[in-house]
Motif scaffolding. Structure first.
Motif, PDB file in Angstrom:
ATOM      1  N   GLN A 154       4.875  10.430   6.493  1.00 28.52           N
ATOM      2  CA  GLN A 154       3.438  10.188   6.354  1.00 28.52           C
ATOM      3  C   GLN A 154       3.081   9.457   5.063  1.00 28.52           C
ATOM      4  O   GLN A 154       2.118   8.706   5.021  1.00 28.52           O
ATOM      5  CB  GLN A 154       2.679  11.522   6.405  1.00 28.52           C
ATOM      6  CG  GLN A 154       2.662  12.154   7.790  1.00 28.52           C
ATOM      7  CD  GLN A 154       1.875  11.329   8.788  1.00 28.52           C
ATOM      8  OE1 GLN A 154       0.836  10.764   8.481  1.00 28.52           O
ATOM      9  NE2 GLN A 154       2.392  11.237  10.008  1.00 28.52           N
ATOM     10  N   ARG A 155       3.858   9.699   4.016  1.00 30.67           N
ATOM     11  CA  ARG A 155       3.599   9.065   2.720  1.00 30.67           C
ATOM     12  C   ARG A 155       4.762   8.115   2.432  1.00 30.67           C
ATOM     13  O   ARG A 155       5.882   8.549   2.176  1.00 30.67           O
ATOM     14  CB  ARG A 155       3.445  10.106   1.611  1.00 30.67           C
ATOM     15  CG  ARG A 155       2.224  11.008   1.796  1.00 30.67           C
ATOM     16  CD  ARG A 155       2.052  11.954   0.620  1.00 30.67           C
ATOM     17  NE  ARG A 155       1.844  11.245  -0.631  1.00 30.67           N
ATOM     18  CZ  ARG A 155       0.678  10.749  -1.041  1.00 30.67           C
ATOM     19  NH1 ARG A 155      -0.407  10.873  -0.286  1.00 30.67           N
ATOM     20  NH2 ARG A 155       0.587  10.136  -2.202  1.00 30.67           N
ATOM     21  N   GLU A 195      -1.509   1.512   6.910  1.00 31.29           N
ATOM     22  CA  GLU A 195      -2.617   2.438   6.679  1.00 31.29           C
ATOM     23  C   GLU A 195      -3.558   2.492   7.872  1.00 31.29           C
ATOM     24  O   GLU A 195      -4.151   3.535   8.162  1.00 31.29           O
ATOM     25  CB  GLU A 195      -3.339   2.044   5.396  1.00 31.29           C
ATOM     26  CG  GLU A 195      -2.459   2.260   4.159  1.00 31.29           C
ATOM     27  CD  GLU A 195      -3.137   1.900   2.851  1.00 31.29           C
ATOM     28  OE1 GLU A 195      -4.146   1.156   2.892  1.00 31.29           O
ATOM     29  OE2 GLU A 195      -2.641   2.343   1.790  1.00 31.29           O
ATOM     30  N   THR A 207      -0.075   6.824   4.806  1.00 32.77           N
ATOM     31  CA  THR A 207      -0.448   6.587   3.417  1.00 32.77           C
ATOM     32  C   THR A 207       0.671   5.804   2.744  1.00 32.77           C
ATOM     33  O   THR A 207       1.821   6.261   2.715  1.00 32.77           O
ATOM     34  CB  THR A 207      -0.660   7.914   2.665  1.00 32.77           C
ATOM     35  OG1 THR A 207      -1.728   8.627   3.272  1.00 32.77           O
ATOM     36  CG2 THR A 207      -0.982   7.662   1.197  1.00 32.77           C
ATOM     37  N   ALA A 248       1.827   5.278  -0.420  1.00 32.64           N
ATOM     38  CA  ALA A 248       1.585   5.881  -1.725  1.00 32.64           C
ATOM     39  C   ALA A 248       2.020   4.978  -2.865  1.00 32.64           C
ATOM     40  O   ALA A 248       1.421   4.978  -3.940  1.00 32.64           O
ATOM     41  CB  ALA A 248       2.300   7.228  -1.816  1.00 32.64           C
TER      42      ALA A 248
END
Length: 260
Positions: free
Chosen positions: A124-125, A145, A150, A152
């Motif tokens: 997810q990141r 995104e 995400t 990061a």
């Protein structure tokens, strides 16, 4: 004398590789041996410069590359081998341009493949490493995104020439990827661009960083194997190849995720 015709039992795969790409075809042939799949390569006319204009322009040259693939009875899958091109043109348009000329069981590209891989690994990141200039790297970040991920941390080499991308050293890739991971706020890395030489660095990076590491060529090969049921007969780089795949209604095959 009678002539008997037969079709090979191996599934047929078509891949559209960019004219100036020096890396993807080698990686494809590492994964798909002749006794596993019949691999047909065509080259997409493309410019040496890597920028939004040249990427968008490939929409006009893509059908000609498809037309140069052998007119076989069927293709299990056809892939367009450009991450940034798929992002700029759009996966749905790429699929339409390919199937207009040659039908196939599945169509994929590195961005679609990477989205599927990220879902499989539950990332997810994301840490994003690209060779691109900002006008290409920024929309790619936005594409991830837009799919609920995400990004990061991100880092780019700022290259706008395909020939230079193919010559980015493994040491530079390792150093940049290690820098991205130092923040400790990501759960996976993606090394974008089919011209980057990533197959040799992925295992070492995963061991050193204790993170899954993905690359354009790795995810594209993996997705083609998943879509065509070839996972048991293929081996690629990294944790992705041993990760359990979510069930999606197609046996052990991964669903196709599209980009806007």
């Amino acid at each position: 004398m009678d002539c008997h015709l037969s079709e090979s039992p191996q599934p047929r795969l078509g891949v559209l590789v960019l004219e100036n790409d020096e890396t993807l075809e080698e990686d494809l042939r590492r994964v798909f041996a002749p006794d596993v799949a019949r691999l047909h390569i065509s080259r997409v006319p493309s410019r040496a410069e890597l920028n939004p204009d040249t990427l968008h322009a490939m929409a006009a040259t893509l059908p000609a590359a498809v037309d140069l693939l052998p007119k076989a009875p069927s293709y299990a899958a056809i892939a367009y081998g450009c991450t940034s091109g798929a992002m700029m043109i759009g996966a749905k348009k790429v699929e339409a341009l390919i199937t207009r000329t040659l039908p196939a069981g599945h169509i994929t590209d590195p961005l679609t493949a990477t989205l599927a891989a990220l879902k499989t690994l539950k990332i997810q990141r994301l840490g994003l490493l690209t060779p691109y200039i900002p006008s290409v790297a920024t929309p790619l970040r936005q594409a991830f995104e837009d799919h609920g991920l995400t990004v990061a941390r991100s880092l780019s080499f700022g290259e706008d020439q395909e020939a230079r991308v193919a010559r980015i050293s493994p040491q530079s890739l390792i150093k940049a990827a290690t820098h991205l991971a130092q923040g400790g706020d990501i759960d996976g890395l993606f090394l974008s661009c089919t011209n980057l030489r990533t197959f040799g660095v992925i295992p070492a990076l995963e061991d050193a960083l204790n993170l899954p590491v993905l690359s354009s060529n790795q995810t594209l090969c993996w997705h083609m194997a998943q879509l065509t049921g070839l996972t048991e007969n293929t081996t690629g780089a990294g944790r992705l190849w041993t990760a359990p795949v979510p069930q999606t209604g197609y046996g052990n095959r991964v669903e196709r995720l599209t980009t806007p």
